[in-house]
Write a protein that holds these residues in place. Structure first.
Motif, PDB file in Angstrom:
ATOM      1  N   ASN A  11      53.246 -69.725  -4.052  1.00  0.00           N
ATOM      2  CA  ASN A  11      53.339 -71.132  -3.649  1.00  0.00           C
ATOM      3  C   ASN A  11      54.729 -71.434  -3.115  1.00  0.00           C
ATOM      4  O   ASN A  11      55.715 -70.846  -3.557  1.00  0.00           O
ATOM      5  CB  ASN A  11      53.057 -72.040  -4.848  1.00  0.00           C
ATOM      6  N   VAL A  12      54.780 -72.396  -2.188  1.00  0.00           N
ATOM      7  CA  VAL A  12      56.071 -72.736  -1.593  1.00  0.00           C
ATOM      8  C   VAL A  12      56.897 -73.560  -2.577  1.00  0.00           C
ATOM      9  O   VAL A  12      56.448 -74.577  -3.090  1.00  0.00           O
ATOM     10  CB  VAL A  12      55.878 -73.524  -0.288  1.00  0.00           C
ATOM     11  N   GLN A  13      58.105 -73.076  -2.857  1.00  0.00           N
ATOM     12  CA  GLN A  13      59.012 -73.831  -3.721  1.00  0.00           C
ATOM     13  C   GLN A  13      59.961 -74.686  -2.902  1.00  0.00           C
ATOM     14  O   GLN A  13      60.382 -75.736  -3.329  1.00  0.00           O
ATOM     15  CB  GLN A  13      59.836 -72.875  -4.572  1.00  0.00           C
ATOM     16  N   TRP A  68      60.688 -75.837   1.287  1.00  0.00           N
ATOM     17  CA  TRP A  68      60.328 -75.766   2.696  1.00  0.00           C
ATOM     18  C   TRP A  68      61.578 -75.606   3.547  1.00  0.00           C
ATOM     19  O   TRP A  68      62.688 -75.896   3.099  1.00  0.00           O
ATOM     20  CB  TRP A  68      59.569 -77.032   3.104  1.00  0.00           C
ATOM     21  N   PRO A 100      55.582 -78.636   5.599  1.00  0.00           N
ATOM     22  CA  PRO A 100      54.254 -78.845   5.022  1.00  0.00           C
ATOM     23  C   PRO A 100      53.293 -79.484   6.032  1.00  0.00           C
ATOM     24  O   PRO A 100      53.727 -80.217   6.908  1.00  0.00           O
ATOM     25  CB  PRO A 100      54.507 -79.785   3.840  1.00  0.00           C
ATOM     26  N   LYS A 101      51.994 -79.191   5.870  1.00  0.00           N
ATOM     27  CA  LYS A 101      50.992 -79.795   6.756  1.00  0.00           C
ATOM     28  C   LYS A 101      50.714 -81.235   6.343  1.00  0.00           C
ATOM     29  O   LYS A 101      51.019 -81.630   5.229  1.00  0.00           O
ATOM     30  CB  LYS A 101      49.706 -78.976   6.718  1.00  0.00           C
ATOM     31  N   GLY A 102      50.112 -81.991   7.244  1.00  0.00           N
ATOM     32  CA  GLY A 102      49.863 -83.405   6.973  1.00  0.00           C
ATOM     33  C   GLY A 102      51.093 -84.230   7.313  1.00  0.00           C
ATOM     34  O   GLY A 102      52.081 -83.708   7.822  1.00  0.00           O
ATOM     35  N   THR A 103      51.032 -85.531   7.034  1.00  0.00           N
ATOM     36  CA  THR A 103      52.185 -86.369   7.333  1.00  0.00           C
ATOM     37  C   THR A 103      53.187 -86.315   6.187  1.00  0.00           C
ATOM     38  O   THR A 103      52.829 -86.071   5.048  1.00  0.00           O
ATOM     39  CB  THR A 103      51.768 -87.834   7.562  1.00  0.00           C
ATOM     40  N   ILE A 104      54.445 -86.541   6.527  1.00  0.00           N
ATOM     41  CA  ILE A 104      55.515 -86.514   5.526  1.00  0.00           C
ATOM     42  C   ILE A 104      56.056 -87.922   5.357  1.00  0.00           C
ATOM     43  O   ILE A 104      56.393 -88.597   6.333  1.00  0.00           O
ATOM     44  CB  ILE A 104      56.616 -85.526   5.959  1.00  0.00           C
ATOM     45  N   GLU A 105      56.115 -88.369   4.107  1.00  0.00           N
ATOM     46  CA  GLU A 105      56.457 -89.755   3.806  1.00  0.00           C
ATOM     47  C   GLU A 105      57.944 -90.026   4.022  1.00  0.00           C
ATOM     48  O   GLU A 105      58.803 -89.345   3.467  1.00  0.00           O
ATOM     49  CB  GLU A 105      56.035 -90.053   2.366  1.00  0.00           C
ATOM     50  N   ALA A 140      64.420 -88.156  -1.553  1.00  0.00           N
ATOM     51  CA  ALA A 140      64.286 -87.588  -2.899  1.00  0.00           C
ATOM     52  C   ALA A 140      63.906 -86.114  -2.818  1.00  0.00           C
ATOM     53  O   ALA A 140      64.407 -85.285  -3.587  1.00  0.00           O
ATOM     54  CB  ALA A 140      63.248 -88.370  -3.694  1.00  0.00           C
ATOM     55  N   ASP A 141      63.019 -85.762  -1.877  1.00  0.00           N
ATOM     56  CA  ASP A 141      62.633 -84.361  -1.674  1.00  0.00           C
ATOM     57  C   ASP A 141      63.853 -83.507  -1.339  1.00  0.00           C
ATOM     58  O   ASP A 141      64.037 -82.417  -1.873  1.00  0.00           O
ATOM     59  CB  ASP A 141      61.625 -84.238  -0.517  1.00  0.00           C
ATOM     60  N   ASP A 144      66.216 -83.138  -4.182  1.00  0.00           N
ATOM     61  CA  ASP A 144      65.628 -82.316  -5.236  1.00  0.00           C
ATOM     62  C   ASP A 144      65.487 -80.852  -4.795  1.00  0.00           C
ATOM     63  O   ASP A 144      64.948 -80.028  -5.527  1.00  0.00           O
ATOM     64  CB  ASP A 144      64.252 -82.887  -5.598  1.00  0.00           C
ATOM     65  N   LYS A 196      63.608 -79.660  -2.343  1.00  0.00           N
ATOM     66  CA  LYS A 196      62.272 -79.257  -1.900  1.00  0.00           C
ATOM     67  C   LYS A 196      62.236 -78.908  -0.424  1.00  0.00           C
ATOM     68  O   LYS A 196      61.275 -78.345   0.069  1.00  0.00           O
ATOM     69  CB  LYS A 196      61.257 -80.375  -2.180  1.00  0.00           C
ATOM     70  N   THR A 221      47.685 -84.245  11.443  1.00  0.00           N
ATOM     71  CA  THR A 221      46.657 -84.070  10.417  1.00  0.00           C
ATOM     72  C   THR A 221      45.443 -83.320  10.974  1.00  0.00           C
ATOM     73  O   THR A 221      44.346 -83.427  10.423  1.00  0.00           O
ATOM     74  CB  THR A 221      46.207 -85.414   9.842  1.00  0.00           C
TER      75      THR A 221
END
Lengths: 434, 292
Positions: free
Chosen positions: A192-194, A196, A254-259, A265-266, A269, A271, A407
């Motif tokens: 799993n991706v820890q 990005w 990551p796939k999908g939209t990013i908030e 915070a990402d 942290d 990420k 998406t």
């Protein structure tokens, strides 16, 4: 009928106004109402109050009511509502991209029509040209830059070291971003991706981030008159393809939209090793980062590029000549080099004129925190924020197109073609006007 | 004769304050919206003019309108029955003699008293990929990296779960009141007759709760069309309108697009939907309701 009601109400309001205003007297000070929005964190209302108090001290004849009006949307709604009611604001800080809407409502005056002396005319030219682009319409200046930002790249130097990359060489072009991103992605034992490689936010202000990609690929998204968009230009399609590829081909995002709201915070942290975000976050990242971080200009494809963003000063049309002069005095005070420097340091926004970066206050700050200057250095490569007539609709068409691609609901070519086909009829009638 | 006139005047005067408020804030805006929906938007460059049903034609051809309408139906289907079932279950549970009853009741009610904006801000971080609470918990089971709000497939489910969490406690209060209005004699009688607990609930308690259920059902339905605060924080209707709801779209059209006419048109549709829902529920459910 509606007019009669409006007339009755406004005459009632006028009578009331007289009753209450009378004690202030005919020779009383000029009173200015100013709405302003805040779109970033921090105790900014206090800073505005301080700046305004400084102005009132220097100008005892002018009283300023600076009214915090929520976010950019709220501020526009309140200012326009105040305009329709009996008690309009004389000036406001509103979104720089609201200019076409305000012109369509015939709500604002051009600064070129207020300035008289050569000194005042020179003042109009004292700002960074790329910050004037959003405030200029058909050669006249309607908006004076105040709280202005741009997109920069924040990166985690510790992660760079860990991945065997030079922490002082952030990616400078699209190829490097993808290649370095691959090295920066970290997996755990289970695969799993820890961490990005890079995150570019795609909610809320997707169009703004996308403008950076498009500009880097050598293409703006709209013309200067705000009546034409270039959504389906091949260079634009290609840049959306690259954004999509960052997650689907290179696997660094990551796939999908990013908030937008949680991205900081990402990053803090760990990420993601790299994030694209507004300079308005600079002070918050500086205060929150537990690791060594860097700030750089966005990478280039054919060239470097980023849109500007943020709020401008506007003066409303429903004002007396005396009020206009007083309002301009206030704006000149608040955008003067010393105040602009103070504002920039307190917020992370750009100081709007080259002179502000020459003040001692700013030089001292930059000496201790060199990243404060990255946004300024990027200004020569910057472009106006997406803004057209019918700007809300035209912008949302692009937002939806971007999100549908990210998406996996549509290809860049199809999504952008559809957005262009819908934007065109909205703008057609403005091309023949005046 | 003279006296009866006075009585009439007196009656109307009593009615006046409520009538003024109702007309000013409910009926006039509704009628004004209807009228506005037949005109083009007003600006200094292009004055408003009568356009007949043009706005309605625009709406019928607007894919976003159909999408938000469909979303709203799914949102209602997802939130209303689940909230009601959970509310009844919680009410039955805290109506019994359990230790710390006051505490449990308060715990169930807490989500209701929190402002929606605050709740949405908390849940935004719950749903956040990797760093969020939900992903942290799931990662213990080897499941990671769900972009909950960033995928069109999951975003609506996320909104539904949060809304149920927020609303069920509120409806529980009404069911609790309903349960306490049921005379204990019914239970004694049922026990004497040898009815099981499920039988007693299905044949006695649930029918007696029908007035409450109707009230809650109407409120939950209406809420599912008028509660959109969470969208401002969580998703802004995205990605690609996958989580947008009708009222949020109306807000965007009115205050972001500044198109009052089209917003009025959409408002008329929303009003019609709500009216049909309310009236329909009264007629459909009337015969199943036993008012005591």
């Amino acid at each position: 009928m509606k007019h009669a009601v409006t007339r009755i109400i406004s005459s009632m309001a006028a009578v009331l106004g007289l009753l209450f205003a009378a004690p202030a007297g005919a020779a009383g000070p000029i009173e200015l109402n100013m709405y302003y929005p805040i779109a970033v964190g921090g105790p900014l209302t206090k800073l505005v109050d301080e700046l305004v108090a400084g102005f009132e001290k220097e100008n005892p004849g002018i009283k300023v009511n600076a009214i915090y009006a929520g976010n950019y949307d709220d501020a526009r709604i309140k200012a326009l509502a105040a305009l329709k009611s009996g008690k309009p604001a004389q000036l406001s800080v509103l979104f720089s991209i609201d200019i076409y809407e305000l012109i369509e409502q015939d709500a604002i005056v051009a600064f070129d029509d207020i300035v008289k002396t050569p000194e005042e005319k020179a003042w109009l030219k004292s700002f960074y040209p790329s910050l004037m682009a959003n405030g200029t319409f058909k050669g006249k200046v309607y908006g004076i830059p105040f709280q202005r930002s741009t997109i920069v790249m924040y990166y985690n130097k510790d992660a760079f070291k860990e991945a065997g990359l030079d922490p002082n060489k952030p990616p400078s072009n699209w190829t490097e971003l993808a290649e370095m991103g691959k090295k920066l992605v970290k997996h755990d034992a289970a695969g799993n991706v820890q961490r990005w490689g890079v995150m570019v936010p795609s909610t809320g202000y997707a169009y703004w981030m996308f403008q950076a990609f498009a500009m880097q690929n050598g293409q703006v998204l709209m013309n200067a008159n705000g009546d034409k968009t270039y959504y389906d230009n091949p260079a634009v399609v290609q840049s959306l393809q690259y954004w999509y590829d960052l997650s689907h081909k290179y696997g660094v995002m990551p796939k999908g939209t990013i908030e937008w709201g949680t991205l900081r915070a990402d990053f803090l942290d760990g990420k993601t090793a790299i994030m694209w975000h507004t300079t308005g976050n600079l002070t918050a990242v500086k205060d929150g980062a537990k690791f060594d971080f860097g700030v750089s200009m966005l990478p280039a494809s054919k060239r470097r590029g980023s849109p500007t963003g943020g709020g401008n000063f506007y003066i409303f049309k429903k004002t007396t000549p005396e009020e206009r002069v007083a309002a301009m005095k206030l704006i000149r005070y608040l955008t003067a080099p010393e105040q602009a420097a103070k504002w920039s340091i307190g917020t992370g926004y750009l100081a709007t004129s080259p002179a502000a970066y020459e003040t001692k206050t700013m030089k001292d700050y930059v000496a201790g925190f060199p990243y404060a200057i990255v946004a300024r250095d990027q200004l020569p490569f910057s472009t106006a924020e997406l803004s057209t007539f019918q700007t809300g609709r035209v912008r949302k068409l692009l937002d939806d197109a971007i999100q549908s691609v990210l998406t996996d609901k549509a290809t860049p070519q199809a999504a952008l073609k559809a957005a262009q086909d819908q934007a065109d009829p909205l703008l057609r009638r403005y091309r023949s006007a005046k | 004769m003279h006296r009866s006139l006075l009585v009439h005047v007196y009656g109307w005067l009593l009615l006046l304050p409520a009538a003024v408020l109702l007309i000013a804030f409910t009926h006039y805006p509704a009628i004004a919206s209807l009228a506005q929906s037949f005109f083009s938007p007003k600006s200094a460059l292009y004055p408003s003019q009568f356009v007949g049903l043009d706005n309605y034609a625009t709406m019928a051809a607007d894919p976003v309108f159909w999408k938000v309408l469909k979303n709203n139906v799914w949102f209602a289907v997802g939130t209303v029955p689940a909230s009601i079932v959970i509310a009844i279950t919680m009410a039955l549970w805290v109506n019994g003699r359990i230790p710390g009853r006051g505490l449990v009741r308060m715990a169930y009610f807490t989500p209701t008293i929190l402002p929606m904006i605050a709740v949405a801000n908390i849940w935004l971080f719950f749903y956040s990929p990797d760093i969020g609470l939900i992903d942290q918990v799931l990662s213990n089971f080897g499941i990671r990296g769900h972009n909950w709000l960033g995928r069109p497939e999951t975003v609506m489910g996320c909104l539904i779960v949060m809304t149920i969490w927020k609303e069920a406690g509120f409806f529980m209060i009404f069911y609790l009141a309903g349960l306490q209005a049921i005379s204990p004699e019914f239970e004694e009688a049922a026990t004497l007759e040898g009815a099981g607990r499920w039988h007693y609930f299905r044949r006695v308690v649930f029918p007696l709760l029908m007035p409450t259920t109707l009230f809650v059902l109407i409120n939950a339905m209406i809420n599912s069309f008028k509660l959109v605060d969470q969208l401002f924080i969580l998703t802004k209707g995205g990605p690609d309108n996958a989580s947008s709801l009708l009222l949020y779209y109306i807000y965007q059209v009115a205050f972001s697009f500044l198109d009052e006419s089209y917003a009025a048109t959409l408002t008329v549709v929303l009003l019609a939907i709500l009216a049909v829902l309310a009236i329909g529920q009264y007629f459909l459910l009337e015969k199943h309701i036993h008012y005591q």
